[in-house]
Each structure stands twice: as structure tokens, then as C-alpha cells.
Scaffold this motif. Structure first.
Motif, PDB file in Angstrom:
ATOM      1  N   ARG A   1      81.959  76.948  57.321  1.00 45.38           N
ATOM      2  CA  ARG A   1      83.349  77.179  57.758  1.00 45.38           C
ATOM      3  C   ARG A   1      83.424  78.307  58.793  1.00 45.38           C
TER       4      ARG A   1
ATOM      5  N   GLN B   1      86.216  75.867  45.840  1.00 44.01           N
ATOM      6  CA  GLN B   1      85.386  74.760  46.314  1.00 44.01           C
ATOM      7  C   GLN B   1      84.194  74.478  45.414  1.00 44.01           C
TER       8      GLN B   1
ATOM      9  N   SER C   1      84.511  71.012  44.196  1.00 41.13           N
ATOM     10  CA  SER C   1      84.396  69.870  45.111  1.00 41.13           C
ATOM     11  C   SER C   1      83.118  69.884  45.940  1.00 41.13           C
ATOM     12  N   GLU C   2      82.451  71.045  46.034  1.00 40.72           N
ATOM     13  CA  GLU C   2      81.269  71.130  46.905  1.00 40.72           C
ATOM     14  C   GLU C   2      80.074  71.753  46.197  1.00 40.72           C
TER      15      GLU C   2
ATOM     16  N   THR D   1      94.148  69.154  49.520  1.00 41.44           N
ATOM     17  CA  THR D   1      93.295  69.033  50.709  1.00 41.44           C
ATOM     18  C   THR D   1      91.971  68.367  50.354  1.00 41.44           C
ATOM     19  N   ALA D   2      91.362  68.798  49.241  1.00 41.28           N
ATOM     20  CA  ALA D   2      90.066  68.238  48.843  1.00 41.28           C
ATOM     21  C   ALA D   2      90.218  66.760  48.490  1.00 41.28           C
TER      22      ALA D   2
ATOM     23  N   ALA E   1      90.558  64.665  51.553  1.00 35.91           N
ATOM     24  CA  ALA E   1      89.279  64.552  52.271  1.00 35.91           C
ATOM     25  C   ALA E   1      88.279  63.664  51.520  1.00 35.91           C
TER      26      ALA E   1
ATOM     27  N   ALA F   1      86.982  64.234  48.438  1.00 36.12           N
ATOM     28  CA  ALA F   1      85.978  65.003  47.681  1.00 36.12           C
ATOM     29  C   ALA F   1      85.697  64.400  46.308  1.00 36.12           C
TER      30      ALA F   1
END
Ligand SMILES: NC(=O)c1ccc[n+]([C@@H]2O[C@H](COP(=O)([O-])OP(=O)(O)OC[C@H]3O[C@@H](n4cnc5c(N)ncnc54)[C@H](OP(=O)(O)O)[C@@H]3O)[C@@H](O)[C@H]2O)c1
Length: 285
Positions: free
Chosen positions: A23, A131, A134-135, A270-271, A274, A276
Motif C-alpha cells: 500500500r 486486514q 482478509s489478507e 471494501t474487502a 473487492a 476478499a
């Protein structure tokens, strides 16, 4: 904006393909500023495990975003972060923005080691990232429908790392942030049951939180093939740090950026948008 460092020189972004570094690199690039990715896949490659890669990565850089991999809590991390910062200062790259962890004794020791080098330092002392759901390691939990963690009902004021990246970029480009320590949280403290409910609403999936013991958690991770070193790290983090010491929110984002932090509901929307949480669980849990 008052800027003292030469921003025409590249910013070395350690972990520049990871959650926070990616990012930060994207934001700097979008501003037309040169970026050098500091990771094993960078050019030149940078590897925490191979000190011969450190000086080439620093050569000609104007500033460094220092995020340690995998975590400042692992053995050797404090010494490595300090040694790298010392080399950066000696190499003429004293401007360092350090990613640290809130309420973590080893992370604070790393802060001291980096500060002792005389670096022009900004510390981003962050609580747990939103995050992670999600990541990172909690993604698989969400996909399985059960967030099974040894966190009881302790609330955590998760931080959106889009805010962290905004602050890192401000600090890497503007010397007003030199000497500052920003203790960073999101705007609300949420239990894991709260996070499961918000993610379920945003994603349309069935997601619930199931509290487990430290021992059950370790056994389940090993059973899913997670590396023993990672299990040890997570066991340490949940055993030592999730005790309520980090439950309060701070105004660190406001101090650094002059605006409120992003909230968990916005992150989850948002996730979800996208994609996720579109995948099927790998573990079949
Ligand atoms: N997760 C949280 O909630 C949280 C909260 C506070 C602080 N932190 C801190 O955040 C830091 C991690 O930052 P992050 O989450 O942004 O990163 P991340 O996503 O965990 O890191 C992945 C990055 O590290 C690089 N990498 C992997 N092995 C490496 C090695 N041996 N040498 C050099 N680079 C390597 C990867 O690139 P290559 O594969 O190309 O090498 C990639 O760019 C940790 O120090 C942790 O303590 C995390």
C-alpha cells in the motif's frame, strides 16, 4: 508541505509486496515518487536472513520504511532491526519509519534499538490490522465460517492499514513527523464476535466466532499444516498480548493525519466488494 529530505531519491520499502508495504509503495508511486521494493523478490533482492543484501538495497536510498518479517516478536528480530537501522544511518539513509506493534515488549525493544542508532525516526506502533481477516492468517477462518481463536471476549481496536499506509507516506515525505511516535488504533474496540458479525453482514457468508483455548488453537493450526514457527508466534501473541492491555482506542491517526481513522464496517464493505471473501475454504473446516 515542509520537506527536508531529498524525495527524488528512492524510498526503500521493506516488505514492499506485503500488506502494509504494498500500500505504501502504491501511494508513493501514485505521487510520482521513486520506490525500491525491499524483499526477496525486489531488485536488488533484500533478505533479512542474508545481511550481504542489506547494503545494496540501501545504496542511494533517501528513506526507509522498516517493517520486519515475520514479526518483531520472533527471536533475533530486535537485533536484526537494530543492525539494519545502524547500517542505514552509516550508509547516509537516516530517515526511518518503523512499523512496531502495540503492547508488545519485543517490539518496544526494537524501537529502542532503532532509536539508539541516531536515526531520524518515526514510529508507527500499531494494534492488530483489520486486514488480518482478509489478507493474512484469519482469512482461512472467515472462509471456513468459524473464527476459532483463543481471544475470549477481549476487545481489540483493529486498525485499517490503509490508514497506516497514509501515515507512513506522510512520514516518509515530510520531516514534521521526525521524532514522533504514533500509537495507532481504529475508532472502536471490537470483540472477535463483533468482527464476525460485521464480516458476515458485509460478505453475506455465515461467519461466527468460536473461542478456543490456547492449546486447542495450536493443535488445530498444526493439524492444518501451519508451520511450527508460525504456531509458536501466534501462541505467543494470543497468550501474552490478548489480555485487554490493548483494548483502549487512541487518537494516533488523528494526530498524524488530522482526520478520524477508518472503521471496521467500512473495511469489511471494501474487502467484500473487492472479493476478499469469495473463495471456498481450503481446509474444508
Ligand atoms: N498483522 C498485524 O496485525 C500487525 C500489527 C502490528 C504490527 N505488525 C507487524 O507488521 C510486520 C509485517 O508487516 P506486513 O504485515 O505489512 O508484512 P507481511 O504482509 O507479513 O510481509 C510480507 C512481506 O515480507 C517479505 N518477506 C518475506 N520474507 C522475507 C525475508 N526473509 N526477507 C525480507 N523480506 C521478506 C515479502 O516479500 P518476498 O516474499 O518478496 O520476500 C513481503 O513483501 C511485522 O513486523 C509485524 O510485527 C503486524
Amino acid at each position: 508541505m515542509q520537506t527536508h529530505r531529498d524525495i527524488s531519491k528512492p524510498t526503500l520499502v521493506l516488505g514492499g509486496t506485503g500488506k502494509t508495504g504494498r500500500r505504501i509503495a502504491e501511494r508513493l508511486t501514485a505521487r510520482g515518487l521513486p520506490v525500491r521494493i525491499g524483499s526477496r523478490s525486489g531488485a536488488p533482492p533484500f533478505d533479512w536472513e542474508d545481511r550481504s543484501t542489506w547494503a545494496p538495497a540501501l545504496d542511494g536510498a533517501g528513506a526507509v520504511y522498516l517493517s520486519y518479517y515475520p514479526d518483531l516478536a520472533v527471536p533475533g528480530a530486535v537485533e536484526a532491526a537494530g543492525a539494519f537501522a545502524e547500517l542505514a544511518v552509516r550508509s547516509g539513509v537516516p530517515r526511518i519509519v518503523l512499523l512496531s506493534g502495540r503492547g508488545e515488549p519485543e517490539a518496544e525493544r526494537a524501537e529502542e534499538a532503532v532509536r539508539a542508532t541516531g536515526a531520524k525516526l518515526t514510529i508507527l506502533r500499531s494494534t492488530w490490522f483489520m486486514q488480518n481477516f482478509s489478507e493474512d492468517y484469519m482469512l482461512e477462518h472467515v472462509l471456513s465460517g468459524e473464527i476459532r481463536l483463543p481471544a475470549g471476549d477481549v476487545p481489540t481496536p483493529f486498525l485499517d492499514i490503509d490508514d497506516l499506509a497514509d501515515i507512513a507516506v506522510a512520514a516518509l515525505t515530510d520531516d514534521r513527523h521526525v521524532g514522533r511516535l504514533y500509537e495507532l488504533t481504529g475508532p472502536h474496540s471490537l470483540t472477535f464476535a463483533d468482527t464476525a458479525a460485521v464480516i458476515a453482514a458485509a460478505s453475506g457468508r455465515h461467519v461466527r466466532y468460536v473461542p478456543v483455548t490456547i492449546e486447542e488453537h495450536a493443535t488445530e493450526l498444526l493439524g492444518h499444516g501451519v508451520a511450527p514457527a508460525v504456531v509458536e508466534l501466534l501462541t505467543y501473541l494470543f497468550g501474552e498480548i490478548v489480555d485487554g492491555r490493548n483494548a483502549s482506542t487512541t487518537d494516533g491517526v488523528e494526530q498524524a493525519l488530522g482526520r478520524a481513522p477508518r472503521d471496521f464496517a467500512g473495511y469489511a464493505r471494501t474487502a467484500a466488494a473487492a472479493g476478499a471473501w469469495n473463495a471456498v475454504a481450503a481446509t474444508g473446516r
